[in-house]
Design a protein around this motif. Structure first.
Motif, mmCIF file in Angstrom:
data_model
loop_
_atom_site.group_PDB
_atom_site.id
_atom_site.type_symbol
_atom_site.label_atom_id
_atom_site.label_comp_id
_atom_site.label_asym_id
_atom_site.label_seq_id
_atom_site.Cartn_x
_atom_site.Cartn_y
_atom_site.Cartn_z
ATOM 1 N N MET A 191 13.753 -48.352 8.877
ATOM 2 C CA MET A 191 14.515 -47.723 8.955
ATOM 3 C C MET A 191 13.868 -46.557 8.413
ATOM 4 O O MET A 191 13.562 -46.262 7.785
ATOM 5 N N TRP A 192 14.663 -45.585 9.551
ATOM 6 C CA TRP A 192 14.619 -44.241 8.841
ATOM 7 C C TRP A 192 15.737 -43.642 9.022
ATOM 8 O O TRP A 192 16.229 -43.792 9.920
ATOM 9 N N ALA A 193 16.917 -43.251 7.432
ATOM 10 C CA ALA A 193 17.668 -42.982 7.729
ATOM 11 C C ALA A 193 18.214 -41.442 8.006
ATOM 12 O O ALA A 193 17.341 -40.123 7.017
ATOM 13 N N SER A 194 17.618 -41.117 9.237
ATOM 14 C CA SER A 194 17.742 -39.316 10.210
ATOM 15 C C SER A 194 18.681 -38.598 9.872
ATOM 16 O O SER A 194 19.676 -38.698 9.831
ATOM 17 N N SER A 195 18.478 -37.261 9.109
ATOM 18 C CA SER A 195 18.991 -36.809 8.898
ATOM 19 C C SER A 195 20.098 -35.886 10.650
ATOM 20 O O SER A 195 21.022 -35.927 10.366
ATOM 21 N N LEU A 196 19.006 -35.713 10.518
ATOM 22 C CA LEU A 196 19.040 -34.915 12.186
ATOM 23 C C LEU A 196 20.614 -35.972 13.321
ATOM 24 O O LEU A 196 21.606 -35.951 14.108
ATOM 25 N N THR A 197 20.036 -37.193 12.948
ATOM 26 C CA THR A 197 21.017 -38.321 13.854
ATOM 27 C C THR A 197 21.977 -38.891 12.568
ATOM 28 O O THR A 197 23.303 -38.770 13.266
ATOM 29 N N PRO A 205 26.536 -30.143 12.672
ATOM 30 C CA PRO A 205 24.593 -30.285 12.869
ATOM 31 C C PRO A 205 24.475 -30.464 11.485
ATOM 32 O O PRO A 205 24.629 -30.602 10.496
ATOM 33 N N ASP A 206 22.736 -30.494 11.858
ATOM 34 C CA ASP A 206 21.445 -31.099 10.954
ATOM 35 C C ASP A 206 21.385 -29.764 9.991
ATOM 36 O O ASP A 206 20.792 -29.672 9.932
ATOM 37 N N ILE A 207 23.052 -29.671 8.979
ATOM 38 C CA ILE A 207 22.306 -28.326 7.852
ATOM 39 C C ILE A 207 22.760 -29.070 6.542
ATOM 40 O O ILE A 207 23.523 -28.211 5.466
ATOM 41 N N TYR A 232 14.299 -43.090 3.737
ATOM 42 C CA TYR A 232 15.911 -41.889 3.406
ATOM 43 C C TYR A 232 15.447 -40.712 3.806
ATOM 44 O O TYR A 232 14.700 -39.889 2.900
ATOM 45 N N ASP A 233 15.983 -39.895 4.264
ATOM 46 C CA ASP A 233 15.798 -38.652 5.012
ATOM 47 C C ASP A 233 16.611 -37.614 3.903
ATOM 48 O O ASP A 233 17.997 -37.287 3.908
ATOM 49 N N GLY A 234 16.101 -37.250 2.581
ATOM 50 C CA GLY A 234 17.167 -36.166 1.648
ATOM 51 C C GLY A 234 17.113 -34.975 1.757
ATOM 52 O O GLY A 234 17.304 -34.181 1.006
ATOM 53 N N GLN A 268 17.727 -25.789 7.914
ATOM 54 C CA GLN A 268 17.795 -25.632 9.328
ATOM 55 C C GLN A 268 16.883 -27.336 9.887
ATOM 56 O O GLN A 268 16.282 -27.141 9.292
ATOM 57 N N ASN A 269 17.215 -27.538 10.820
ATOM 58 C CA ASN A 269 15.642 -27.946 11.927
ATOM 59 C C ASN A 269 14.782 -28.471 11.979
ATOM 60 O O ASN A 269 14.947 -27.048 11.548
ATOM 61 N N SER A 270 13.759 -28.973 11.510
ATOM 62 C CA SER A 270 12.718 -28.511 11.114
ATOM 63 C C SER A 270 11.876 -27.965 13.040
ATOM 64 O O SER A 270 11.340 -27.050 12.864
ATOM 65 N N LEU A 271 12.856 -28.574 13.858
ATOM 66 C CA LEU A 271 11.869 -29.053 15.314
ATOM 67 C C LEU A 271 12.252 -27.263 15.449
ATOM 68 O O LEU A 271 11.928 -26.781 16.137
ATOM 69 N N PHE A 272 13.367 -26.435 15.431
ATOM 70 C CA PHE A 272 13.686 -24.943 15.355
ATOM 71 C C PHE A 272 12.237 -24.651 15.294
ATOM 72 O O PHE A 272 12.168 -23.059 15.785
ATOM 73 N N ALA A 306 6.891 -36.066 -0.157
ATOM 74 C CA ALA A 306 7.009 -34.855 -0.298
ATOM 75 C C ALA A 306 6.779 -34.438 0.972
ATOM 76 O O ALA A 306 5.773 -34.605 1.365
ATOM 77 N N ARG A 307 7.886 -33.787 1.749
ATOM 78 C CA ARG A 307 7.795 -32.822 2.689
ATOM 79 C C ARG A 307 6.667 -31.725 3.173
ATOM 80 O O ARG A 307 7.795 -31.399 2.208
ATOM 81 N N ILE A 308 6.060 -31.816 4.070
ATOM 82 C CA ILE A 308 5.913 -29.883 3.190
ATOM 83 C C ILE A 308 6.010 -29.924 5.512
ATOM 84 O O ILE A 308 5.701 -29.862 6.213
ATOM 85 N N ALA A 365 3.601 -39.313 9.118
ATOM 86 C CA ALA A 365 3.647 -38.079 10.524
ATOM 87 C C ALA A 365 5.446 -38.565 11.249
ATOM 88 O O ALA A 365 4.972 -39.522 11.652
ATOM 89 N N VAL A 366 5.545 -37.521 11.530
ATOM 90 C CA VAL A 366 6.744 -37.864 12.455
ATOM 91 C C VAL A 366 6.074 -36.977 13.315
ATOM 92 O O VAL A 366 6.730 -35.956 13.959
ATOM 93 N N PRO A 367 5.782 -37.709 14.876
ATOM 94 C CA PRO A 367 5.171 -36.939 15.701
ATOM 95 C C PRO A 367 6.241 -36.947 17.438
ATOM 96 O O PRO A 367 5.869 -37.232 18.426
ATOM 97 N N TYR A 388 9.508 -42.872 14.271
ATOM 98 C CA TYR A 388 10.463 -42.146 15.055
ATOM 99 C C TYR A 388 11.306 -42.060 14.685
ATOM 100 O O TYR A 388 12.489 -42.277 15.133
ATOM 101 N N ALA A 389 11.720 -40.295 14.775
ATOM 102 C CA ALA A 389 12.393 -39.929 14.047
ATOM 103 C C ALA A 389 13.998 -40.190 14.543
ATOM 104 O O ALA A 389 15.071 -39.888 14.158
ATOM 105 N N ASN A 390 13.868 -40.039 15.538
ATOM 106 C CA ASN A 390 15.600 -39.672 16.378
ATOM 107 C C ASN A 390 15.491 -40.551 17.618
ATOM 108 O O ASN A 390 16.116 -40.137 18.635
HETATM 109 C C1 SPV Z 1 15.450 -36.183 10.857
HETATM 110 O O1 SPV Z 1 15.335 -37.183 11.160
HETATM 111 O O2 SPV Z 1 16.223 -35.646 10.504
HETATM 112 C C2 SPV Z 1 14.165 -35.013 10.336
HETATM 113 C C3 SPV Z 1 12.733 -34.851 11.394
HETATM 114 O O3 SPV Z 1 14.011 -34.531 9.741
HETATM 115 S S1 SPV Z 1 12.751 -33.220 12.164
HETATM 116 O O4 SPV Z 1 14.048 -33.461 12.871
HETATM 117 O O5 SPV Z 1 11.745 -33.346 12.760
HETATM 118 O O6 SPV Z 1 12.830 -32.319 11.640
#
Ligand code: SPV
Ligand code: MG
Length: 436
Positions: A191-197, A205-207, A232-234, A268-272, A306-308, A365-367, A388-390
């Motif tokens: 499992m991925w504990a996503s900050s976004l979800t 908001p994801d901030i 865990y998404d830190g 801020q969320n990376s997808l911006f 480490a996330r780049i 990777a988070v495709p 699969y992040a969200n």
């Molecule tokens: C998340 O799922 O919160 C992530 C991945 O950090 S992303 O939303 O693509 O930034």
């Protein structure tokens, strides 16, 4: 010279059926156990509870076992060709169903080497998979859960992780399985504990506005009902002085890894992408955070990844690579490379160039945007973990909105129930123990 007998087994949970087949095998000669390695098992079943070494210790002390050798493939054929036994022994339960092709292959291989297949009646009433599901129901310990991610990374071509933000999504990830025609059971590895979800499901908001204590409180719901590892998404990891406490807290809970991103300031969320201000940390600053985290951890199992964010911030692959090597040098146990490009070519270039210099450090990777690539293709680029992040939250939300709109439109719930809802009977039976 004694005849050679081959018996393949996983031997995770010992039971009388296995002792019976060992005794039968030993009657025919010197018994070699082909003990399935994690790698052989991982593409077909869940990893065993015990490691290969632990299982080997048990098996080599059983009366009648002459030798234990690794079986590194699900198919018996490579080992049969290598060890050329006079006999292979197997339970007769493989005559039907998904294992039939394995049996056909074995007959063919034994014919080639001039050996014989011995089939013995399957011991009724007890099976390894039956015991395994009882075991699963017992749950896990924080330490066993934590270790399992490293085991999966070394056993599988690519580890498949799905976002979870509540107990229910945890259950889906724990139990959803499909069976392929090749007798492969495919399921999520963790499992991925996503900050976004985590934030979105709270309407925030994801901030980094939802604090660690709150997120862990909710994550506990998933931990309660699952045994699979958690990444865990830190976020940015916060201040170094705070991050060291986060590491210890996550470790104590049995979380396998934390991923922290090399950003500073308001996250801020990376997808911006470049639509938002994405300020990256200096290499020195982020290396200091990684180093401090590694010094703080208690076990050898916990991972700091480490996330780049270079590609997210519009910088070139060269910048991402320079950071990746520095972060690994500082002690990072893995690298997550992120991008919101749709063609995925920047990620592919990064992975291939990273792998030229570093063959082992796991890449995550988070495709989300380059979703056209299969897991096999990502593994080919050198990626070890796909997240699969969200997708649990993104699939649930539209269904809920449609249901709400349908009730408003029809002034009743009949249409919504028929179109968008699971039957009441199903929800009552969904959670074991609902009916006493
Ligand atoms: C998340 O799922 O919160 C992530 C991945 O950090 S992303 O939303 O693509 O930034
Ligand atoms: Mg996040």
């Amino acid at each position: 010279m004694n005849k050679k007998v081959y018996l393949g087994m996983i031997a995770d949970i010992m039971h009388p059926g296995l002792i019976n087949i060992i005794n039968e095998g030993a009657k025919h000669g010197d018994l070699t156990i082909g003990l399935f390695t994690d790698k052989a098992i991982a593409t077909h079943k869940r990893l065993p509870y015990l490691t290969y070494e632990q299982r080997k210790t048990v098996v080599e002390h059983i009366n009648g076992v002459a030798e234990v050798v690794p079986q590194d493939e699900w198919s018996y054929v490579p080992n049969l060709m290598k060890y050329r036994p006079d006999y292979i022994i197997h339970g007769d339960d493989w005559k039907e169903g998904a294992e039939k092709y394995l049996r056909d292959e074995v007959f063919e291989a034994m014919r080639k080497i001039g050996g014989e297949v011995i089939e013995i009646p399957y011991t009724q009433g007890i099976t390894s998979s039956g015991l395994a599901s009882e075991f699963e129901a017992l749950g896990t310990t924080p330490q066993a859960r934590m270790k399992s991610l490293r085991r999966l990374i070394s056993a599988k071509p690519i580890v498949r992780i799905m976002e979870s933000h509540c107990g229910l999504t945890g259950l889906i990830i724990e139990h959803t399985k499909i069976q392929t025609p090749q007798d492969e059971t495919r399921e999520f590895d963790g499992m991925w504990a996503s900050s976004l979800t985590d934030s979105t499901s709270k309407g925030k908001p994801d901030i980094e506005a939802v604090d660690l204590t709150t997120r862990l409180h909710d994550l506990n719901d998933s931990l309660e009902v699952t045994t699979k590892p958690v990444i865990y998404d830190g976020d940015t990891g916060g201040k170094v002085e705070h991050f060291v406490f986060t590491v210890r807290t996550l470790e104590r809970l049995g979380i396998s890894a934390v991923i922290i991103e090399d950003k500073v300031g308001l996250k801020q969320n990376s997808l911006f992408g470049t639509d938002a201000v994405q300020t990256q940390d200096t290499i020195e600053g982020f290396c200091h955070k990684i180093r401090s985290g590694k010094e703080a951890q208690v076990t050898n199992d916990f991972m700091i990844i480490a996330r780049i964010e270079s590609l997210i911030a519009g910088k070139p692959v060269d910048d991402a690579l320079e950071r990746a090597f520095a972060y690994v040098e500082a002690g990072a146990d893995g690298i997550m490379i992120h991008s919101k490009n749709k063609d995925g070519l920047d990620i592919k270039e990064f992975c291939q160039r990273f792998r030229q210099k570093d063959a082992h450090t796991p890449i995550v990777a988070v495709p989300t945007t380059y979703s056209q690539y299969t897991e096999e293709e990502l593994a080919e680029w050198g990626i070890n973990i796909v997240i699969y992040a969200n997708h649990m939250l993104r699939s649930a939300y539209p269904a809920m909105v449609k249901c709400a709109e349908s009730i408003l439109e029809h002034h009743r719930c009949q249409e919504a129930s028929a179109e968008y809802c699971m039957p009441i009977k199903e929800i009552l039976n969904l959670i074991p123990g609902t009916k006493k």
